[in-house]
Motif scaffolding. Sequence first.
Motif, PDB file in Angstrom:
ATOM      1  N   ALA A 220      -4.650   3.468   6.245  1.00  0.00           N
ATOM      2  CA  ALA A 220      -5.561   4.035   5.349  1.00  0.00           C
ATOM      3  C   ALA A 220      -4.875   4.604   4.380  1.00  0.00           C
ATOM      4  O   ALA A 220      -4.965   4.428   2.983  1.00  0.00           O
ATOM      5  CB  ALA A 220      -6.442   5.069   5.858  1.00  0.00           C
ATOM      6  N   ALA A 221      -3.443   5.074   4.188  1.00  0.00           N
ATOM      7  CA  ALA A 221      -2.714   5.679   3.211  1.00  0.00           C
ATOM      8  C   ALA A 221      -1.948   4.317   2.355  1.00  0.00           C
ATOM      9  O   ALA A 221      -1.841   4.491   1.320  1.00  0.00           O
ATOM     10  CB  ALA A 221      -1.498   6.189   3.705  1.00  0.00           C
ATOM     11  N   ALA A 222      -1.944   3.261   3.162  1.00  0.00           N
ATOM     12  CA  ALA A 222      -1.294   1.990   2.542  1.00  0.00           C
ATOM     13  C   ALA A 222      -2.307   1.335   1.410  1.00  0.00           C
ATOM     14  O   ALA A 222      -1.874   0.977   0.317  1.00  0.00           O
ATOM     15  CB  ALA A 222      -0.934   1.050   3.650  1.00  0.00           C
ATOM     16  N   ILE A 223      -3.547   1.363   2.009  1.00  0.00           N
ATOM     17  CA  ILE A 223      -4.264   0.641   1.116  1.00  0.00           C
ATOM     18  C   ILE A 223      -4.865   1.431   0.137  1.00  0.00           C
ATOM     19  O   ILE A 223      -5.460   0.952  -1.113  1.00  0.00           O
ATOM     20  CB  ILE A 223      -5.983   0.592   1.962  1.00  0.00           C
ATOM     21  N   VAL A 224      -4.769   2.948  -0.087  1.00  0.00           N
ATOM     22  CA  VAL A 224      -4.905   3.573  -1.283  1.00  0.00           C
ATOM     23  C   VAL A 224      -3.861   4.105  -1.903  1.00  0.00           C
ATOM     24  O   VAL A 224      -3.691   4.964  -2.776  1.00  0.00           O
ATOM     25  CB  VAL A 224      -5.592   4.891  -0.694  1.00  0.00           C
ATOM     26  N   GLY A 225      -2.765   3.493  -1.521  1.00  0.00           N
ATOM     27  CA  GLY A 225      -1.325   3.515  -2.308  1.00  0.00           C
ATOM     28  C   GLY A 225      -0.598   4.937  -2.125  1.00  0.00           C
ATOM     29  O   GLY A 225       0.056   5.288  -2.985  1.00  0.00           O
ATOM     30  N   ARG A 226      -0.501   5.533  -0.874  1.00  0.00           N
ATOM     31  CA  ARG A 226      -0.019   6.733  -0.603  1.00  0.00           C
ATOM     32  C   ARG A 226       1.490   6.538   0.058  1.00  0.00           C
ATOM     33  O   ARG A 226       2.146   7.449   0.209  1.00  0.00           O
ATOM     34  CB  ARG A 226      -1.028   7.624   0.124  1.00  0.00           C
TER      35      ARG A 226
END
Length: 262
Positions: A220-226
């Motif tokens: 999830a963090a990857a897809i929102v650029g975190r």
Amino acid sequence: MRKYGRTLQSFFRACLVEEFEYRANFAANVLHTLFGLAMAVLTVQLYFYRTQQIGGWSFDEVLALLGVFTAVHGFIDFFLQPNMSRLVDHIRKGTLDYVLTKPIDSQFYVSFRHLVFWRLADVLLGFGMVAFALLRIGYTPGWRELLMFAAVFVAALAVVYSLWIAMMTVSFWAVKVDNLSFLFTTSFETARFPVSVYRGALRFILTYVFPVAFITTFPAAAIVGRIGWTEVIASGLVALIALALSRMFWRYAVAHYTSASS
């Protein structure tokens, strides 16, 4: 490698024919998943009733994480749940003998022989939830974020598979592993929220012992650029280590297997 590809195609074909006999299951599963998603979103809204963030994550980012959780859960019900439950029966009844005598790797066979295709609706709905969350955020991931998401998501599936196959392999010595299955399911529910929500020893356990962080938080963090490539590489390493350990445990269990019919 080609032999395993053809075998997997045969598994797919046989399971599809079986699934077409129960088409109503698809509609029932979609409704069940939609209801579960609605309840999960309602729960998240209650948490955000008096705050703007939980664990440093906004409401829409948590929605994206819920989508990842639903997609991973869909893959579990697609091939893990139906196969792992049968493994226990094989060991209890002695029919694992027939699996071990087949000219194919036994772990491959018990992992992919039975597929429940209508559970893929959960995967589609989960990814739909991720897309909806990104739309609300107003963020369009580039090729870099999509590539990181794909890599981390595949690593998450590998970690889940490794944990589950290792847990079911215990049935070689203790046939009644229902409590272990319940423990896994209960622990997996913690993946509905980012691991940063948890504190102290619990956060350490959910990161390094039962790696919830690598199952849903990182994708999830990857897809929102975190996150960056460091976390992606860490996810890949964790997945490889988990796969290697589960494979070693499986081979050890098979080497010490005593047939129920012998």
